[in-house]
Design an enzyme around this catalytic site. Structure first.
Site, PDB file in Angstrom:
ATOM      1  N   TYR B 262       0.870  -1.299   0.074  1.00 30.02           N
ATOM      2  CA  TYR B 262       0.035  -0.212   0.120  1.00 30.02           C
ATOM      3  C   TYR B 262       0.912   1.333   0.057  1.00 30.02           C
ATOM      4  CZ  TYR B 262      -2.925   3.579   1.587  1.00 30.02           C
ATOM      5  OH  TYR B 262      -3.405   5.043   1.360  1.00 30.02           O
ATOM      6  N   ASP B 297      -7.372  -4.044  -1.617  1.00 29.86           N
ATOM      7  CA  ASP B 297      -8.687  -3.099  -2.060  1.00 29.86           C
ATOM      8  C   ASP B 297      -8.292  -2.001  -2.867  1.00 29.86           C
ATOM      9  OD1 ASP B 297      -7.780  -2.679   0.805  1.00 29.86           O
ATOM     10  OD2 ASP B 297      -9.028  -0.866   0.391  1.00 29.86           O
ATOM     11  N   LYS B 369     -10.642  -9.631   4.941  1.00 30.16           N
ATOM     12  CA  LYS B 369     -11.203  -8.278   5.137  1.00 30.16           C
ATOM     13  C   LYS B 369     -11.785  -7.623   3.936  1.00 30.16           C
ATOM     14  CE  LYS B 369     -10.758  -3.459   6.510  1.00 30.16           C
ATOM     15  NZ  LYS B 369      -9.473  -2.793   6.320  1.00 30.16           N
TER      16      LYS B 369
HETATM   17  C1  B12 Z   1      -9.784   6.366  -4.677  1.00 28.92           C
HETATM   18  C2  B12 Z   1      -9.750   7.187  -3.343  1.00 28.92           C
HETATM   19  C3  B12 Z   1      -8.645   6.957  -2.687  1.00 28.92           C
HETATM   20  C4  B12 Z   1      -7.519   6.130  -3.101  1.00 28.92           C
HETATM   21  C5  B12 Z   1      -6.500   6.990  -4.112  1.00 28.92           C
HETATM   22  C6  B12 Z   1      -5.804   6.317  -5.047  1.00 28.92           C
HETATM   23  C7  B12 Z   1      -5.270   7.090  -6.132  1.00 28.92           C
HETATM   24  N1  B12 Z   1      -3.888   7.122  -6.238  1.00 28.92           N
HETATM   25  O1  B12 Z   1      -5.648   8.207  -6.541  1.00 28.92           O
HETATM   26  C8  B12 Z   1      -6.630   5.854  -1.833  1.00 28.92           C
HETATM   27  C9  B12 Z   1      -7.211   4.614  -1.403  1.00 28.92           C
HETATM   28  C10 B12 Z   1      -5.104   5.605  -1.900  1.00 28.92           C
HETATM   29  C11 B12 Z   1      -7.218   6.774  -0.802  1.00 28.92           C
HETATM   30  C12 B12 Z   1      -6.624   7.331   0.346  1.00 28.92           C
HETATM   31  C13 B12 Z   1      -7.204   8.385   1.141  1.00 28.92           C
HETATM   32  N2  B12 Z   1      -8.281   8.997   1.105  1.00 28.92           N
HETATM   33 CO1  B12 Z   1      -9.596   8.708  -0.658  1.00 28.92          CO
HETATM   34  N3  B12 Z   1     -10.786   8.613  -1.857  1.00 28.92           N
HETATM   35  C14 B12 Z   1     -10.816   7.550  -2.692  1.00 28.92           C
HETATM   36  C15 B12 Z   1     -12.247   7.682  -3.428  1.00 28.92           C
HETATM   37  C16 B12 Z   1     -12.831   6.482  -3.182  1.00 28.92           C
HETATM   38  C17 B12 Z   1     -12.434   7.969  -4.892  1.00 28.92           C
HETATM   39  C18 B12 Z   1     -11.388   9.240  -5.335  1.00 28.92           C
HETATM   40  C19 B12 Z   1     -11.728   9.158  -6.829  1.00 28.92           C
HETATM   41  O2  B12 Z   1     -10.738   8.342  -7.693  1.00 28.92           O
HETATM   42  N4  B12 Z   1     -12.483   9.360  -7.890  1.00 28.92           N
HETATM   43  C20 B12 Z   1     -12.623   9.465  -9.055  1.00 28.92           C
HETATM   44  C21 B12 Z   1     -12.153  10.564  -9.827  1.00 28.92           C
HETATM   45  C22 B12 Z   1     -12.089  10.323 -11.587  1.00 28.92           C
HETATM   46  O3  B12 Z   1     -12.973  11.910  -9.713  1.00 28.92           O
HETATM   47  P1  B12 Z   1     -12.342  13.223  -9.296  1.00 28.92           P
HETATM   48  O4  B12 Z   1     -11.025  13.041  -8.368  1.00 28.92           O
HETATM   49  O5  B12 Z   1     -13.360  14.121  -8.660  1.00 28.92           O
HETATM   50  O6  B12 Z   1     -11.680  13.815 -10.608  1.00 28.92           O
HETATM   51  C23 B12 Z   1     -12.525  14.207 -11.468  1.00 28.92           C
HETATM   52  C24 B12 Z   1     -13.186  15.678 -11.424  1.00 28.92           C
HETATM   53  O7  B12 Z   1     -13.043  16.249 -10.104  1.00 28.92           O
HETATM   54  C25 B12 Z   1     -12.021  16.832 -12.239  1.00 28.92           C
HETATM   55  N5  B12 Z   1     -10.598  16.604 -11.653  1.00 28.92           N
HETATM   56  C26 B12 Z   1     -10.071  16.271 -10.593  1.00 28.92           C
HETATM   57  N6  B12 Z   1      -8.895  17.011 -10.540  1.00 28.92           N
HETATM   58  C27 B12 Z   1      -8.693  17.867 -11.582  1.00 28.92           C
HETATM   59  C28 B12 Z   1      -7.788  18.481 -11.827  1.00 28.92           C
HETATM   60  C29 B12 Z   1      -7.827  19.359 -13.148  1.00 28.92           C
HETATM   61  C30 B12 Z   1      -6.858  20.205 -13.599  1.00 28.92           C
HETATM   62  C31 B12 Z   1      -9.154  19.131 -13.928  1.00 28.92           C
HETATM   63  C32 B12 Z   1      -9.216  20.111 -15.059  1.00 28.92           C
HETATM   64  C33 B12 Z   1     -10.245  18.440 -13.557  1.00 28.92           C
HETATM   65  C34 B12 Z   1      -9.912  17.762 -12.325  1.00 28.92           C
HETATM   66  O8  B12 Z   1     -11.866  15.520 -13.326  1.00 28.92           O
HETATM   67  C35 B12 Z   1     -11.854  14.335 -12.799  1.00 28.92           C
HETATM   68  C36 B12 Z   1     -12.790  13.421 -13.826  1.00 28.92           C
HETATM   69  O9  B12 Z   1     -13.964  13.819 -14.102  1.00 28.92           O
HETATM   70  C37 B12 Z   1     -12.811   8.930  -2.698  1.00 28.92           C
HETATM   71  C38 B12 Z   1     -14.444   8.824  -2.494  1.00 28.92           C
HETATM   72  C39 B12 Z   1     -15.119   9.057  -3.737  1.00 28.92           C
HETATM   73  N7  B12 Z   1     -15.881   8.180  -4.053  1.00 28.92           N
HETATM   74  O10 B12 Z   1     -15.225  10.112  -4.094  1.00 28.92           O
HETATM   75  C40 B12 Z   1     -12.156   8.922  -1.231  1.00 28.92           C
HETATM   76  C41 B12 Z   1     -11.987  10.296  -0.722  1.00 28.92           C
HETATM   77  C42 B12 Z   1     -11.525  11.628  -1.510  1.00 28.92           C
HETATM   78  N8  B12 Z   1     -10.809   9.981   0.235  1.00 28.92           N
HETATM   79  C43 B12 Z   1     -10.848  10.413   1.454  1.00 28.92           C
HETATM   80  C44 B12 Z   1      -9.726  10.258   2.383  1.00 28.92           C
HETATM   81  C45 B12 Z   1      -9.962  11.068   3.727  1.00 28.92           C
HETATM   82  C46 B12 Z   1      -8.454   9.816   2.014  1.00 28.92           C
HETATM   83  C47 B12 Z   1      -7.698   9.345   3.133  1.00 28.92           C
HETATM   84  C48 B12 Z   1      -6.969  10.585   3.799  1.00 28.92           C
HETATM   85  C49 B12 Z   1      -7.927   8.425   4.459  1.00 28.92           C
HETATM   86  C50 B12 Z   1      -6.891   8.104   5.142  1.00 28.92           C
HETATM   87  N9  B12 Z   1      -6.696   8.804   6.254  1.00 28.92           N
HETATM   88  O11 B12 Z   1      -6.444   6.975   5.091  1.00 28.92           O
HETATM   89  C51 B12 Z   1      -6.310   8.582   2.370  1.00 28.92           C
HETATM   90  C52 B12 Z   1      -5.126   9.079   2.135  1.00 28.92           C
HETATM   91  C53 B12 Z   1      -4.941   9.704   0.769  1.00 28.92           C
HETATM   92  C54 B12 Z   1      -4.082  10.974   0.699  1.00 28.92           C
HETATM   93  N10 B12 Z   1      -3.579  11.851   1.434  1.00 28.92           N
HETATM   94  O12 B12 Z   1      -4.668  11.805  -0.324  1.00 28.92           O
HETATM   95  C55 B12 Z   1     -12.030  11.215   1.686  1.00 28.92           C
HETATM   96  C56 B12 Z   1     -11.870  12.621   1.586  1.00 28.92           C
HETATM   97  C57 B12 Z   1     -12.657  13.508   2.530  1.00 28.92           C
HETATM   98  C58 B12 Z   1     -12.649  14.732   2.155  1.00 28.92           C
HETATM   99  N11 B12 Z   1     -13.433  15.466   1.728  1.00 28.92           N
HETATM  100  O13 B12 Z   1     -11.639  15.237   2.333  1.00 28.92           O
HETATM  101  C59 B12 Z   1     -12.779  10.709   0.488  1.00 28.92           C
HETATM  102  C60 B12 Z   1     -14.101  11.591  -0.040  1.00 28.92           C
HETATM  103  C61 B12 Z   1     -13.377   9.409   0.998  1.00 28.92           C
HETATM  104  C62 B12 Z   1     -14.294   9.483   2.294  1.00 28.92           C
HETATM  105  N12 B12 Z   1     -15.774   9.882   2.167  1.00 28.92           N
HETATM  106  O14 B12 Z   1     -13.647   9.649   3.475  1.00 28.92           O
HETATM  107  N13 B12 Z   1      -8.400   7.546  -1.551  1.00 28.92           N
HETATM  108  C1  LIG Z   2      -3.133  -0.857   3.843  1.00 27.43           C
HETATM  109  C2  LIG Z   2      -3.197   0.260   4.227  1.00 27.43           C
HETATM  110  N1  LIG Z   2      -2.647   1.003   4.789  1.00 27.43           N
HETATM  111  C3  LIG Z   2      -2.695   2.462   4.976  1.00 27.43           C
HETATM  112  C4  LIG Z   2      -3.818   3.021   4.357  1.00 27.43           C
HETATM  113  C5  LIG Z   2      -3.926   4.601   4.651  1.00 27.43           C
HETATM  114  O1  LIG Z   2      -3.033   4.959   5.669  1.00 27.43           O
HETATM  115  P1  LIG Z   2      -2.144   6.234   5.450  1.00 27.43           P
HETATM  116  O2  LIG Z   2      -2.488   6.794   4.015  1.00 27.43           O
HETATM  117  O3  LIG Z   2      -2.316   6.813   6.473  1.00 27.43           O
HETATM  118  O4  LIG Z   2      -0.888   5.405   5.131  1.00 27.43           O
HETATM  119  C6  LIG Z   2      -4.592   2.335   4.044  1.00 27.43           C
HETATM  120  C7  LIG Z   2      -5.861   3.048   3.446  1.00 27.43           C
HETATM  121  O5  LIG Z   2      -6.749   2.369   2.736  1.00 27.43           O
HETATM  122  C8  LIG Z   2      -4.649   0.972   3.653  1.00 27.43           C
HETATM  123  O6  LIG Z   2      -5.421   0.211   3.135  1.00 27.43           O
END
Ligand code: B12
Ligand SMILES: Cc1ncc(COP(=O)(O)O)c(C=O)c1O
Ligand code: B12
Ligand SMILES: Cc1ncc(COP(=O)(O)O)c(C=O)c1O
Lengths: 252, 521, 252, 521
Positions: B262, B297, B369
């Site tokens: 991860y 996941d 899980k």
């Molecule tokens: C995938 C995801 C992750 C993945 C990210 C993987 C990756 N490499 O991107 C992983 C599992 C790593 C992750 C981790 C975390 N996540 Co997250 N994640 C999501 C999730 C499920 C989907 C986001 C996504 O991919 N959307 C799909 C894309 C296509 O949509 P989008 O980002 O909106 O982009 C579109 C537009 O906004 C726009 N757009 C976006 N950016 C840009 C930029 C430009 C220039 C332009 C023109 C357009 C544009 O175009 C895109 C296409 O249409 C959301 C929940 C959700 N369903 O929204 C939570 C969410 C965003 N995550 C959240 C959180 C809290 C985290 C964590 C902090 C949780 C934690 N403490 O462990 C971590 C930490 C990550 C970090 N520091 O950023 C929260 C944010 C809460 C908030 N409002 O602040 C959400 C909303 C989930 C929740 N309800 O708690 N996450």
């Molecule tokens: C295995 C694992 N470690 C860590 C994290 C997130 O923790 P952080 O981004 O704080 O390391 C996740 C979040 O989904 C996870 O699945």
């Protein structure tokens, strides 16, 4: 204010004002709690609120669902949103316009700060794209650089400058107490401080972003949920055209 | 339970390939240590506290070692030397080492046996702390009992540990079996663990030892009130993976998200660093009998859940092999997977069930899980609630062990109290209403579900053959997992990786590895 | 007004005011619609409203879900609900009290007007009862007559009088534009007109009823969703005791 | 589709018993008419309009007959006599009969053959109106197509027909296949059909011919816009059952809730009256090829859905027999049942599926109508939405034909536009995500589902034996169905039941029964 433009909530009859509200209060269920929920709803302008759910949700909290007839309305005629105003172009039109420019448009994108959500910026920039539509990388018109996630503002600015970027694309997903706004604004200030703000197009995107907010933060345009790569491509090509047409600002 | 066909031969072959992959990494691990590992050892020996700027003493100490190029000897070496040399206690020794001006180099005259002897009672005390917490867990679980599977796992994430405690108690009241405190967004990139109770964090709350205590106290209190042992979990990942594992072990957490991959893929943590940290963290975890959760996941948030389903299974085999090498029994391996297929795809439910069932059968002793839909969630909270309902149904139908409950506000914010309450209510309803559905039928051998299960296993096998041939390093570099590419020496924290010296000393690891009297490796 | 009694909505931090609101407006999705929804939410006192859903729900309507931080609160200390004040009695206590009265309490119930929902009144009166608790018919203390549904006020009044009812139990389920209130009030007026209001206990029940509303409509008490037969039994036996103790009104 | 075991012998036996029960009632029906039937005949012959107080001419006319004790001759008798006697048209004849001071008695000199001859073209015209609308339906369905099963059926119920039209269009936009306009609470007790468009009704909107037109126009408009034929339905029940059936037939409704037993049990309508009305209404319906829906679902709102499940099945057999006797083919018999088991009961989903599947198999040619949870709904709209999701899943799993979609606000109000939109969205999702789930397995022969199905059929058989022995009249009187008791001569509308005279004339019925030249019965 004509009746067509004054919007009230619609339940099942024009103008009935019906809305649904849910919330939690620190009180236990009972007659007093129901009355508290009613008054709470009334304070929001809901007439004849009906408390349809009152369930204990913790040792000390109760969760409520209320329906009521909102007295409020919105004058749609008075809404002047800063529309993005980007023409809808086809992929061929974008490519054609860029050909006319005689060069590729250089774009540099990143998800900044401690934000690790790349999916949004990847959707716009990467070849793979979004919802079946390929990203900017796939266009002849663009030379696209995706720096990925967790990129510091300073690094992004430096890389963009080095690459001679026409545009910087910033993605901000995470927020809590508006941290996405602060980080975005900081980039604009950094570039302004470095004196090249007028030579670059700044785009902001993410689920909490809209054009209005992006403009307020000092970006040129903002893109919200569901944005497709072509919309961004169209905006960029037209904006670069527009800027090439106007006198270049002197180098500082 | 309704079974899908699983070719046992192929499973064996997958396990053999995964073993090769893990052994390759283990060879590297066994020759290295990291600043994170050493800080953990220091903490285990009793190095505590932080300075006015918040730099923990463990960091100051190990940074000093590192500057002097001595990390490869192990912090224990120096602590032991100081103790053997007459230091009053570990804390004093550590302070002196960290802030004194001794050069911190191995002296040729150092009597390794003597310093080991000096450490022995401290090593024993450290292990006793782990064992004590573990025994207390066993006692409380026995006394209070735990809920039926799927266990209902929910998150709290206010940023403020006191609010988190309120929410955790509320979650327990509403029926959760496990409460996770989500970490603040940037913590995994921090190369130290903050000290004390914290009240500011974005997207989550900092993992600190004091915060662990606060939640443990809150959950113990409600566990007793409710007559059900409510489990606590947090994240042992990022640059402080093993330190957090130690804190979790002694503060009696019950589970940990603990997965190097991860960090590599989603936090751009250096792979060598985090594999080494993971190994040490798991030695602690194994002793503590904490259940780990892995993060496959997450792959399906960046890669397509239909096309790349097999990468999840392949990864589970590899992670099983990693965990085995760190002494974890299958009962502690909460391998992860997720319900992330586009819900609007025809028969998406069938595809989800196929994979859930396949994983359940292949890893039959493992507390699997199961993660909810997140990627395809939108702000339509009503619809999102239904999407989670189907996930819940798939979970009870296929007998998942630990179910992280979906939240209808997933696309909006970290969950509000009400969101969590409703999520738990829905899960309780569906787990009850369809409790024995899985006992009512068998999947048709030639149906879509069975065919899908077969395809995933076949594809996972092919992928594992590639990974075994190319090595995990090359595979990650080519973007096999999560569609994300990382290089072996890239990413954060590589500077903290150090080759062990011939005299490398780590008696704690020796005990955890089961050879307490073992010498340097 | 102490901080404990002033209730604000609770999302995930004390006093954050977070509420969820959903509604439909006659406008099509877009930037203007999003802005309209924001303003609509703001009009209700929601700060920083976040429009999380905007979906076209008909040819002309859009459905919205909004989260926002409500500025409103309720002073719980100022809430004085007319508590029913009925003692919680056990079944045996009810029977004992009735024995002391030396007679059965006659109750006549019906679901009135065009309302055909008998389940509620049956739950209270019939032997079968509700949620495992038997109804008034099963008590020695009561002589219970259930007239069923669709009973006109006039008929109910006449039957009750003929049976010498101590209490009339009215159930009202259906409503639309408050028709349940009108029908209930009409019964009270009828009985008042006939001059025997003070000789009968009038109870009103149903999903939209609470004690406050029932009192406002001229009933002696009101019972809402989830009422159990024993609660009604306890109220009745105490109320009859109370009335027997006071001087009987002269016959008119 | 996954099948439950069904003992074909027992089914045959149930059908035979139900046939006896229905034939007994049919004997009574064939000897009687009602004021409702006669008003329908009058309308069919073209008697239209209402006076200033809103009393329809059809009522004025039949009331006059009734006062004179002449209903048993049939209204056609008098209209025919007037036409044969030179009346310019039916309307004029009706007005004269209704408001004139002729005594309206059968004259000994009446030439029955002559008056039948005079009616013949009018009878033909009436039938042509039914046929025309039916053919138009066939054409439009062919041209535009209909959605896949389960058909998504939703209700609108604003009280105001114009708002209903708005909502109906919105429902079609959001994906519904069938739109029902719920009736105002008191309408079934009215012994006349209101005239014209109506804008005030509690709990629903009045069923009037003009209102039918308004909704038909609205739905035709959106059907074309959407390229999908959206069906319209309403209620042919209560004291004006057959009049409404006529109006529905000529205004091209596609379905009708049409069930005497509903009126008897839930509206306290007299049984003889409504069985006779039902028969005539169904002769019209059969000609029109409208699909009927029966109301067994309602039984489970007053009786327990687990204990009294078999009463639903037994009732379906009886209603099949009734419908057959009125000329309906199975393809027009939308027998009803419902998802009304306490959702918190363990394995409630299994019990629901068992019955749904059993009904599906026994009535395999029938467009089964499947009703959502209502009784156990609470104001927790979020949870209610999930409850409906499980209902939707059961529906697609067991291949129900017509699914009335549950509304999350069921316990609160008749649906708002938004409630309906979300309900449709959820159904679309689940019908798609689990489209072929039913093809993936077979129920175990000894499982809970199969056992439950077997038990229900056994109990239904026993019950049908009782009913056949006791007659339907006695069975209803003893509270067998819905735990509600009604007597044969009690309830509303009995005064409108009349024994047919030897000269009873009803050429329209003759045609509908398939013997157009038939004489008086
Ligand atoms: C995938 C995801 C992750 C993945 C990210 C993987 C990756 N490499 O991107 C992983 C599992 C790593 C992750 C981790 C975390 N996540 Co997250 N994640 C999501 C999730 C499920 C989907 C986001 C996504 O991919 N959307 C799909 C894309 C296509 O949509 P989008 O980002 O909106 O982009 C579109 C537009 O906004 C726009 N757009 C976006 N950016 C840009 C930029 C430009 C220039 C332009 C023109 C357009 C544009 O175009 C895109 C296409 O249409 C959301 C929940 C959700 N369903 O929204 C939570 C969410 C965003 N995550 C959240 C959180 C809290 C985290 C964590 C902090 C949780 C934690 N403490 O462990 C971590 C930490 C990550 C970090 N520091 O950023 C929260 C944010 C809460 C908030 N409002 O602040 C959400 C909303 C989930 C929740 N309800 O708690 N996450
Ligand atoms: C295995 C694992 N470690 C860590 C994290 C997130 O923790 P952080 O981004 O704080 O390391 C996740 C979040 O989904 C996870 O699945
Ligand atoms: C069952 C039911 C029916 C059955 C009724 C069968 C019967 N014989 O009772 C049938 C199918 C016949 C029916 C028909 C209709 N119904 Co209906 N029905 C319901 C349903 C599903 C459940 C009601 C119920 O039984 N609740 C269980 C009982 C135990 O609860 P209760 O009534 O609240 O009673 C408790 C307390 O309130 C209290 N109480 C009640 N009365 C009294 C009296 C006294 C004195 C006391 C002390 C206490 C007391 O104690 C009881 C036990 O705790 C509700 C939806 C829902 N889930 O609530 C719709 C509902 C009530 N029906 C509704 C409608 C519109 C109708 C129809 C008009 C629809 C139509 N046009 O066809 C018809 C017409 C009937 C009519 N004229 O009344 C609407 C009402 C909308 C509104 N707010 O006005 C509802 C809310 C459904 C909806 N969302 O549209 N219905
Ligand atoms: C068969 C049938 N007829 C009629 C109705 C309701 O109609 P009304 O009460 O208007 O007669 C229902 C309601 O559920 C029904 O199921």
């Amino acid at each position: 204010m004509s009746s067509q433009t004054f919007l009230r909530a619609y339940g099942d009859r024009e103008g009935d004002g019906m809305v649904q509200l849910s919330f939690t209060l620190t009180i236990l269920p009972g007659d007093r709690a129901r009355e508290a929920a009613k008054r709470f709803a009334e304070a929001h302008g809901l007439k004849h609120p009906l408390v349809v759910t009152m369930e204990q949700a913790s040792f000390e909290h109760t969760y409520f669902v209320v329906y009521g007839k909102s007295v409020h309305g919105v004058d749609a005629a008075a809404i002047h949103v800063e529309e993005l105003g980007a023409e809808a172009l086809s992929r061929d039109e974008v490519e054609g316009a860029a050909k006319a420019l005689g060069r590729k448009i250089v774009v540099v994108g990143a998800c900044t700060g401690s934000d690790a959500h790349t999916v949004g910026i990847d959707a716009i920039l990467n070849y793979k794209g979004f919802r079946g539509e390929k990203g900017l990388e796939s266009y002849k018109a663009f030379d696209a650089h995706n720096l990925g996630a967790q990129v510091e503002n300073a690094e992004l600015a430096q890389r963009a400058r080095a690459l001679g970027a026409d545009a910087i694309l910033v993605s901000q997903i995470i927020t809590q107490r508006d941290c996405h706004k602060e980080n975005a604004r900081a980039l604009v200030e950094l570039i302004e401080g470095q004196g090249w703000r007028d030579r670059v197009i700044l785009l902001l995107g993410g689920p909490r972003i809209d054009n209005k907010l992006a403009r307020a933060l000092g970006f040129d345009a903002g893109f919200g949920p569901g944005t497709l790569p072509l919309e961004v491509a169209a905006y960029l090509v037209r904006e670069v055209e527009r800027r090439e047409a106007r006198p270049q600002p002197a180098m500082r | 339970m309704a079974k899908v066909p699983v070719d046992a031969e192929k499973v064996l072959r997958c396990r053999a390939l995964a073993a090769d992959v893990a052994s390759d990494v283990q060879t590297m691990i066994d020759r290295h240590t990291t600043v994170g590992v050493e800080r953990t050892v220091a903490r285990a020996y009793g190095v505590e506290g932080a300075d006015a700027e918040g730099t923990p003493l463990a960091n100051a100490l190990v940074d000093k070692l590192h500057q002097h190029g001595s990390t490869g000897l192990g912090v224990a070496y120096f602590l032991g030397r100081a103790l053997a040399g007459g230091a009053a206690d570990v804390q004093e020794a550590a302070e002196r080492l960290a802030f004194g001006d001794e050069p911190l180099l191995a002296g040729d005259a150092d009597d390794v046996e003597a310093l080991r002897r000096a450490l022995a009672p401290h090593t024993a005390a450290a292990v006793l702390r782990i064992d004590g917490a573990r025994d207390e867990r066993v006692r409380l679980k026995g006394e209070l009992g735990v809920g039926p599977e799927p266990l209902k796992y929910v998150i709290v994430a206010t940023g403020n540990i006191h609010d988190d405690a309120t929410q955790a108690k509320a979650a327990a009241f509403a029926g959760s079996d496990i409460v996770a405190v989500i970490r603040a967004t940037a913590q995994s990139l921090l190369d130290y663990v903050p000290e004390g109770a914290t009240t500011e964090g974005y997207g989550g709350t900092f993992a600190t030892q004091e915060n662990f205590k606060i939640i443990r106290r809150a959950l113990d209190e409600v566990s007793r009130a409710l007559g059900r042992y409510v489990q606590q979990t947090n994240y042992s990942s990022g640059l402080c993976m093993s330190e957090i594992a130690w804190m979790a072990a002694v503060e009696r957490l019950d589970m940990l998200l603990n997965d190097a991959m991860y960090g590599i893929l989603f936090r751009d943590i250096n792979m060598e660093r985090t594999f080494i940290d993971q190994y040490f963290s798991r030695r602690v975890i194994a002793r503590s009998r904490i259940v780990i959760n892995t993060g496959e996941d997450n792959y399906l948030t960046t890669a397509d859940a239909v096309e790349r389903a097999h990468t999840v299974l392949a990864s589970q085999f590899i992670k099983e092999a990693f965990a085995e090498r760190a002494g974890l029994v299958p009962e502690l391996m909460g391998l992860g997977h997720a319900y992330e297929i586009d819900p609007w795809l025809e028969d998406s439910f069938l595809l989800e069930v196929a994979q859930a069932q396949l994983v359940r059968q292949i890893f039959d002793r493992h507390p699997i899980k199961w993660m909810p839909p997140t990627k395809h969630k939108t702000g339509d909270i009503f619809h999102s609630h239904v999407h989670d309902a189907m996930f819940n149904l798939a979970g009870v139908l296929t007998g998942q062990s630990i179910e992280l409950l979906g939240m209808f506000s997933e696309a909006v914010h970290t969950p509000l109290l009400m969101d969590r309450y409703l999520s738990l209510k829905s899960a309780k309803y569906i787990f009850g209403a369809a409790r024995h559905l899985g006992d009512e039928f068998e999947w048709k051998a030639d149906g879509k579900v069975a065919t899908r299960a077969r395809t995933i296993l076949d594809e996972a096998l092919t992928l594992l053959e590639d990974v075994q041939r190319e090595s995990i390093w090359a595979s990650i570099a080519s973007g096999v997992f999560a569609d994300v590419k990382r290089t072996r020496t890239g990413g954060k924290g590589h500077a903290g990786v150090v080759r062990r010296d011939g005299r490398y000393t780590n008696p704690l690891l020796d005990v955890l590895e089961g050879h307490p009297s073992g010498g340097a490796s």
